[in-house]
Write a protein that holds these residues in place. Structure first.
Motif, short mmCIF file in Angstrom:
data_model
loop_
_atom_site.label_atom_id
_atom_site.label_comp_id
_atom_site.label_asym_id
_atom_site.label_seq_id
_atom_site.Cartn_x
_atom_site.Cartn_y
_atom_site.Cartn_z
N GLY A 1 0.79 -1.23 0.00
CA GLY A 1 0.00 0.00 0.00
C GLY A 1 0.82 1.27 0.00
N LYS A 2 2.12 1.16 -0.27
CA LYS A 2 3.01 2.32 -0.16
C LYS A 2 2.65 3.44 -1.15
CE LYS A 2 6.60 -0.26 -0.71
NZ LYS A 2 7.99 -0.74 -0.89
N ASP A 3 2.19 3.06 -2.34
CA ASP A 3 1.92 4.07 -3.37
C ASP A 3 0.45 4.48 -3.43
OD1 ASP A 3 4.61 3.95 -4.13
OD2 ASP A 3 4.22 2.25 -5.48
N ARG A 4 -0.37 3.96 -2.55
CA ARG A 4 -1.79 4.28 -2.57
C ARG A 4 -2.04 5.60 -1.84
NH1 ARG A 4 -3.88 0.24 0.51
NH2 ARG A 4 -3.48 -1.16 -1.25
N PRO A 5 -2.79 6.52 -2.47
CA PRO A 5 -3.09 7.79 -1.78
C PRO A 5 -3.85 7.56 -0.48
CG PRO A 5 -3.67 7.93 -4.10
CD PRO A 5 -3.35 6.49 -3.82
N ARG A 6 -3.53 8.34 0.54
CA ARG A 6 -4.19 8.22 1.83
C ARG A 6 -5.71 8.30 1.69
NH1 ARG A 6 -7.62 8.57 4.75
NH2 ARG A 6 -7.92 9.63 6.73
N TRP A 7 -6.20 9.15 0.81
CA TRP A 7 -7.63 9.41 0.74
C TRP A 7 -8.37 8.48 -0.21
CZ3 TRP A 7 -9.71 12.91 4.11
CH2 TRP A 7 -8.77 13.69 4.81
N ALA A 8 -7.67 7.44 -0.72
CA ALA A 8 -8.35 6.44 -1.54
C ALA A 8 -9.12 5.44 -0.69
CB ALA A 8 -7.33 5.70 -2.41
N TYR A 9 -8.89 5.47 0.61
CA TYR A 9 -9.53 4.52 1.52
C TYR A 9 -9.96 5.27 2.77
CZ TYR A 9 -9.99 0.28 4.43
OH TYR A 9 -10.47 -0.73 5.24
N LEU A 10 -11.26 5.30 3.03
CA LEU A 10 -11.76 6.10 4.14
C LEU A 10 -12.93 5.43 4.84
CD1 LEU A 10 -13.87 9.06 2.73
CD2 LEU A 10 -12.55 7.61 1.20
N PRO A 11 -12.71 4.25 5.42
CA PRO A 11 -13.82 3.58 6.12
C PRO A 11 -14.28 4.33 7.36
CG PRO A 11 -11.77 2.47 6.58
CD PRO A 11 -11.47 3.48 5.52
N PHE A 12 -13.40 5.20 7.91
CA PHE A 12 -13.77 5.98 9.10
C PHE A 12 -13.81 7.48 8.80
CE2 PHE A 12 -11.62 2.13 10.71
CZ PHE A 12 -12.65 1.61 11.47
N GLY A 13 -14.03 7.84 7.53
CA GLY A 13 -14.00 9.25 7.17
C GLY A 13 -12.58 9.76 7.11
N GLY A 14 -12.42 11.05 7.32
CA GLY A 14 -11.09 11.63 7.27
C GLY A 14 -11.10 13.08 7.70
N GLY A 15 -9.92 13.65 7.82
CA GLY A 15 -9.79 15.04 8.25
C GLY A 15 -10.03 15.18 9.73
N GLN A 16 -10.33 16.39 10.15
CA GLN A 16 -10.58 16.66 11.56
C GLN A 16 -11.71 15.82 12.12
OE1 GLN A 16 -11.23 20.95 11.71
NE2 GLN A 16 -9.24 21.23 12.67
N ARG A 17 -12.67 15.47 11.27
CA ARG A 17 -13.86 14.78 11.74
C ARG A 17 -13.79 13.27 11.51
NH1 ARG A 17 -18.66 18.77 12.60
NH2 ARG A 17 -19.27 16.96 13.80
N GLN A 18 -12.59 12.75 11.31
CA GLN A 18 -12.46 11.29 11.24
C GLN A 18 -13.00 10.68 12.53
OE1 GLN A 18 -8.95 9.51 9.57
NE2 GLN A 18 -8.85 7.98 11.21
N CYS A 19 -13.62 9.54 12.40
CA CYS A 19 -14.28 8.90 13.54
C CYS A 19 -13.34 8.78 14.73
CB CYS A 19 -14.78 7.52 13.13
SG CYS A 19 -15.50 6.58 14.48
N ILE A 20 -13.76 9.32 15.86
CA ILE A 20 -12.92 9.30 17.06
C ILE A 20 -12.76 7.89 17.60
CG2 ILE A 20 -14.78 9.63 18.76
CD1 ILE A 20 -12.93 11.64 20.19
N GLY A 21 -13.68 7.00 17.25
CA GLY A 21 -13.64 5.64 17.76
C GLY A 21 -12.99 4.64 16.83
N SER A 22 -12.21 5.08 15.83
CA SER A 22 -11.64 4.15 14.86
C SER A 22 -10.70 3.13 15.52
CB SER A 22 -10.90 4.92 13.75
OG SER A 22 -9.87 5.74 14.29
N ASN A 23 -9.89 3.56 16.47
CA ASN A 23 -9.00 2.61 17.16
C ASN A 23 -9.80 1.58 17.96
OD1 ASN A 23 -6.59 3.78 16.22
ND2 ASN A 23 -6.54 5.25 17.92
N PHE A 24 -10.86 2.04 18.62
CA PHE A 24 -11.75 1.15 19.36
C PHE A 24 -12.35 0.11 18.42
CE2 PHE A 24 -15.86 -0.15 20.96
CZ PHE A 24 -15.73 -0.21 22.33
N ALA A 25 -12.86 0.56 17.28
CA ALA A 25 -13.53 -0.34 16.34
C ALA A 25 -12.55 -1.36 15.76
CB ALA A 25 -14.17 0.46 15.21
#
Length: 457
Positions: free
Chosen positions: A385-409
């Motif tokens: 996944g080294k060459d894949r853009p960060r924003w090509a995959y967003l199961p928990f959203g992204g930016g400031q409002r990325q899901c706060i519980g992503s580590n928990f999930a």
């Protein structure tokens, strides 16, 4: 901003309602097929409203990060307010920033590690009901099982032992309230709070469930306050109660605590259950992936219950879950409303239009995913996944409002997945088709019945 940039291309639609019926009947097909025909920026007319679909990773980053101040969440999220109030899911602006700042320490990885044993204990309780397995030939409603499991986990994570005798009551009330909320969200009717006060059957059921939740949650908060907030800080509620901004002295009041508890019940429950259900469905269809998963779990654990410390050794377990969320992202669409005119990829986004980001489509973008419809967990090995853009995959959203519980999930899902495949195989029921239902989350249509088989090792 005023610009002469052109509007995005628009597919043919009905003269009166535009693309509204296609959106209602087959949104996944509409959004994916239109992107493949017309490109990464597309315009729709949904009745009287215009919607721009943005699917390139650069566009996702623009809306969620670079130009996030130009976009708000809009009325879709307003429909959840009767349940979650003004919590992290619905709050905007400076109030949201304050809530996020106060909540963040409770979700640091180090704090969540202490919840791992509770997650495995709760999963073991569920698996015990699957022994010797479920009665011969009787299918198990896997989606419903995962919903019950993840709701029990989040209730225990929030309240520790305070609701041990009320978990069922909380679960039933929240399930009812969530069902009504989902129907309100997918309804084409605008957000009109007065409609929710009409004495309809759904509104009465919602009010009764919400009153039950308020009684239990507010009662626990009051008891904690009386005992001193620090009396029970091993759970999430306790951590939120002692949260204090070092610079301003801000802390949660009781109403804000109630809203954050309801938000965490909502966000920490259905999405994880949905992703796990799809994971088991995909494993049943791909025996070579399942075999590799079994090999890793058996080698790393040797039959014992996993711990949080084992997770680095269960890399393929993580890859399998991440790939399932790529194909079936629980949050399959992310709506926003343009508060001012904008330009994306040379196209004009008019003020007031809804903008929809579609992870379901972005996760299948042919420029970033080889054979995008194929279930291939090794995509998520670090070296792939080294060459894949960060924003090509967003199961928990992204930016400031990325899901706060992503580590928990992620921690919860990996522990549950490892424990299930240690002991069981889940097999589909012949003749029962499993199809996605684009609700608020991308849930399977129906209970997803599967037969339970004891693994022979």
């Amino acid at each position: 901003m005023t610009t002469s940039a052109p509007l995005p291309p628009m597919p043919p639609g009905h003269w009166l309602w535009g693309h509204l019926l296609e959106r209602a009947n087959n949104p996944l097909g509409l959004f994916l097929n239109t992107r493949n025909r017309l490109g990464d920026v597309v315009r729709y007319r949904m009745g009287h409203m215009f919607v721009e679909q943005l699917t390139h990773p650069d566009h996702v980053k623009h809306v969620l990060a670079d130009a996030s101040a130009r976009y708000t969440k809009g009325t879709v999220f307003d429909k959840t307010r009767p349940l979650v109030g003004n919590g992290l899911l619905t709050a905007e602006g400076d109030f949201w920033k304050r809530q996020r700042r106060l909540s963040q320490p409770a979700f640091h990885k180090e704090r969540l590690t202490a919840l791992g044993e509770m997650m495995t204990r709760t999963t073991a309780e569920m698996l015990q009901t699957w022994e010797p397995p479920v009665d011969a030939g009787q299918p198990l409603p896997v989606f419903q099982e995962m919903m019950r499991l993840t709701l029990t986990v989040v209730v225990r994570a929030l309240f520790s032992t305070d609701v041990s005798e009320q978990t069922r009551e909380v679960g039933e009330a929240f399930t009812t309230a969530l069902s009504v909320t989902n129907e309100r969200i997918i309804s084409p009717l605008p957000y009109l709070p007065q409609l929710y006060r009409l004495p309809t059957r759904a509104n009465r059921a919602f009010r009764q469930a919400a009153d039950t939740l308020d009684r239990i949650v507010n009662g626990i908060i009051s008891q904690r306050r009386a005992a001193g907030a620090a009396a029970n800080t091993e759970d999430l509620l306790g951590m939120l109660m002692v949260a204090c901004d070092a610079d301003t002295g801000d802390a949660f009041d009781d109403l804000q605590l109630r809203d954050e508890v309801m938000t965490l019940l909502l966000a920490g429950h259905e999405t994880t259950a949905t992703a796990l259900a799809w994971t088991f469905h995909l494993l049943e269809q791909h025996p070579e992936v399942e075999a590799r998963l079994h090999e890793e779990v058996d080698t790393a654990l040797g039959g014992r219950v996993p711990t949080v410390e084992d997770l680095p050794k269960l890399r393929y377990v993580c890859c399998v879950f991440e790939e399932a969320m790529r194909l079936y992202p629980p949050i399959w669409a992310i709506p926003r409303v343009a508060q001012e005119e904008d330009v994306v990829d040379g196209y004009r986004i008019p003020k007031g239009d809804m903008v929809i980001l579609v992870p379901y489509v972005t996760h299948r973008h042919p420029d970033f995913w080889t054979e995008p419809e194929r279930f291939e967990p090794t995509r998520f090995l670090p070296e792939n996944g080294k060459d894949r853009p960060r924003w090509a995959y967003l199961p928990f959203g992204g930016g400031q409002r990325q899901c706060i519980g992503s580590n928990f999930a992620m921690m919860e899902a990996q522990l549950i997945l490892a424990m299930v495949v240690q002991r069981f195989r889940l097999r589909g029921v012949p003749g029962v088709a499993v199809e996605p239902e684009p609700h608020v989350s991308l849930r399977p249509r129906g209970p997803m019945p599967m037969r339970v088989e004891r693994r022979q090792r």
